[in-house]
Design a protein around this motif. Structure first.
Motif, mmCIF file in Angstrom:
data_model
loop_
_atom_site.group_PDB
_atom_site.id
_atom_site.type_symbol
_atom_site.label_atom_id
_atom_site.label_comp_id
_atom_site.label_asym_id
_atom_site.label_seq_id
_atom_site.Cartn_x
_atom_site.Cartn_y
_atom_site.Cartn_z
ATOM 1 N N PHE A 1 42.369 114.416 78.301
ATOM 2 C CA PHE A 1 42.922 115.160 79.427
ATOM 3 C C PHE A 1 42.001 115.045 80.635
ATOM 4 O O PHE A 1 40.795 114.963 80.510
ATOM 5 C CB PHE A 1 43.046 116.652 79.094
ATOM 6 C CG PHE A 1 44.177 116.990 78.172
ATOM 7 C CD1 PHE A 1 44.009 116.913 76.805
ATOM 8 C CD2 PHE A 1 45.396 117.420 78.666
ATOM 9 C CE1 PHE A 1 45.032 117.229 75.938
ATOM 10 C CE2 PHE A 1 46.437 117.751 77.808
ATOM 11 C CZ PHE A 1 46.250 117.654 76.448
ATOM 12 N N MET A 2 42.593 115.057 81.815
ATOM 13 C CA MET A 2 41.843 115.226 83.053
ATOM 14 C C MET A 2 42.501 116.330 83.856
ATOM 15 O O MET A 2 43.690 116.637 83.665
ATOM 16 C CB MET A 2 41.788 113.929 83.868
ATOM 17 C CG MET A 2 40.985 112.837 83.201
ATOM 18 S SD MET A 2 40.671 111.425 84.281
ATOM 19 C CE MET A 2 39.401 112.114 85.360
ATOM 20 N N GLY A 3 41.720 116.924 84.743
ATOM 21 C CA GLY A 3 42.305 118.011 85.513
ATOM 22 C C GLY A 3 41.434 118.438 86.673
ATOM 23 O O GLY A 3 40.363 117.890 86.907
ATOM 24 N N TRP A 4 41.956 119.413 87.385
ATOM 25 C CA TRP A 4 41.267 119.997 88.527
ATOM 26 C C TRP A 4 41.135 121.505 88.308
ATOM 27 O O TRP A 4 42.080 122.168 87.872
ATOM 28 C CB TRP A 4 42.034 119.737 89.817
ATOM 29 C CG TRP A 4 42.016 118.306 90.239
ATOM 30 C CD1 TRP A 4 42.948 117.346 89.945
ATOM 31 C CD2 TRP A 4 41.018 117.667 91.035
ATOM 32 N NE1 TRP A 4 42.591 116.150 90.513
ATOM 33 C CE2 TRP A 4 41.413 116.322 91.188
ATOM 34 C CE3 TRP A 4 39.845 118.097 91.651
ATOM 35 C CZ2 TRP A 4 40.653 115.401 91.924
ATOM 36 C CZ3 TRP A 4 39.099 117.184 92.373
ATOM 37 C CH2 TRP A 4 39.510 115.854 92.498
ATOM 38 N N TYR A 5 39.976 122.015 88.626
ATOM 39 C CA TYR A 5 39.703 123.444 88.633
ATOM 40 C C TYR A 5 39.193 123.798 90.028
ATOM 41 O O TYR A 5 38.787 122.936 90.789
ATOM 42 C CB TYR A 5 38.630 123.795 87.595
ATOM 43 C CG TYR A 5 39.098 123.727 86.168
ATOM 44 C CD1 TYR A 5 39.359 122.503 85.562
ATOM 45 C CD2 TYR A 5 39.275 124.884 85.411
ATOM 46 C CE1 TYR A 5 39.795 122.425 84.256
ATOM 47 C CE2 TYR A 5 39.705 124.824 84.096
ATOM 48 C CZ TYR A 5 39.958 123.599 83.525
ATOM 49 O OH TYR A 5 40.388 123.540 82.231
ATOM 50 N N ALA B 1 38.411 126.895 98.364
ATOM 51 C CA ALA B 1 37.562 126.937 97.179
ATOM 52 C C ALA B 1 36.809 125.610 97.064
ATOM 53 O O ALA B 1 37.111 124.653 97.778
ATOM 54 C CB ALA B 1 38.387 127.164 95.925
ATOM 55 N N VAL B 2 35.878 125.582 96.144
ATOM 56 C CA VAL B 2 35.296 124.307 95.717
ATOM 57 C C VAL B 2 36.152 123.792 94.562
ATOM 58 O O VAL B 2 36.393 124.526 93.596
ATOM 59 C CB VAL B 2 33.831 124.459 95.271
ATOM 60 C CG1 VAL B 2 33.287 123.125 94.785
ATOM 61 C CG2 VAL B 2 32.978 124.999 96.417
ATOM 62 N N TYR B 3 36.613 122.584 94.688
ATOM 63 C CA TYR B 3 37.486 121.982 93.679
ATOM 64 C C TYR B 3 36.665 121.031 92.814
ATOM 65 O O TYR B 3 35.944 120.164 93.329
ATOM 66 C CB TYR B 3 38.640 121.246 94.350
ATOM 67 C CG TYR B 3 39.698 122.178 94.865
ATOM 68 C CD1 TYR B 3 39.457 123.000 95.963
ATOM 69 C CD2 TYR B 3 40.946 122.269 94.243
ATOM 70 C CE1 TYR B 3 40.424 123.890 96.427
ATOM 71 C CE2 TYR B 3 41.916 123.143 94.694
ATOM 72 C CZ TYR B 3 41.650 123.950 95.792
ATOM 73 O OH TYR B 3 42.614 124.831 96.244
ATOM 74 N N TYR B 4 36.805 121.209 91.500
ATOM 75 C CA TYR B 4 36.048 120.424 90.533
ATOM 76 C C TYR B 4 36.987 119.571 89.682
ATOM 77 O O TYR B 4 38.001 120.060 89.192
ATOM 78 C CB TYR B 4 35.257 121.337 89.605
ATOM 79 C CG TYR B 4 34.196 122.168 90.282
ATOM 80 C CD1 TYR B 4 34.484 123.429 90.768
ATOM 81 C CD2 TYR B 4 32.896 121.677 90.437
ATOM 82 C CE1 TYR B 4 33.512 124.201 91.392
ATOM 83 C CE2 TYR B 4 31.915 122.441 91.048
ATOM 84 C CZ TYR B 4 32.237 123.704 91.531
ATOM 85 O OH TYR B 4 31.270 124.458 92.141
#
Length: 116
Positions: free
Chosen positions: A32-36, A91-94
């Protein structure tokens, strides 16, 4: 696995940004890959995830219909297209990668600021 985000910046409310996350190293281990994202004074929260091959996606309710996650497994890159941005998206997106073995990988983050 190493992750490097790009594409953050300052945008007015209603505008758009596209984030990119390039993976390197043992990319064959990525599932999986994603953004937080993490806003000041708040916990890190899930924004969107996508499975290997892009077959399945998942979004936080707050971004459904506005954000789109996509993935290019040849380029080992995941994207987050963000439309109709709101000040609360600031926000800061990771970038995050879940691996089949070993620790998960995180990028260093990219700042997104939406002005009202």
């Amino acid at each position: 696995v190493q992750l490097a985000e790009s594409g953050g910046g300052l945008v007015q409310a209603g505008g758009s940004l596209r984030l990119s996350c390039a993976a390197s190293g043992s990319t064959f281990m990525i599932n999986f890959m994603g953004w937080y994202r993490q806003a000041p004074g708040k916990q890190r929260e899930l924004v969107a995830t996508i499975t290997s091959g892009g077959g399945s996606t998942n979004y936080a309710d707050s971004v459904k219909g506005r954000f789109t996650i996509s993935r290019d497994d040849i380029k080992n890159t995941v994207y987050l297209q963000m439309n109709s941005l709101k000040p609360e998206d600031t926000a800061v997106y990771y970038c995050h990668a879940q691996t089949r073995a070993g620790p998960d990988a995180w990028g260093t983050g990219t700042q997104v600021t939406v002005s009202s």
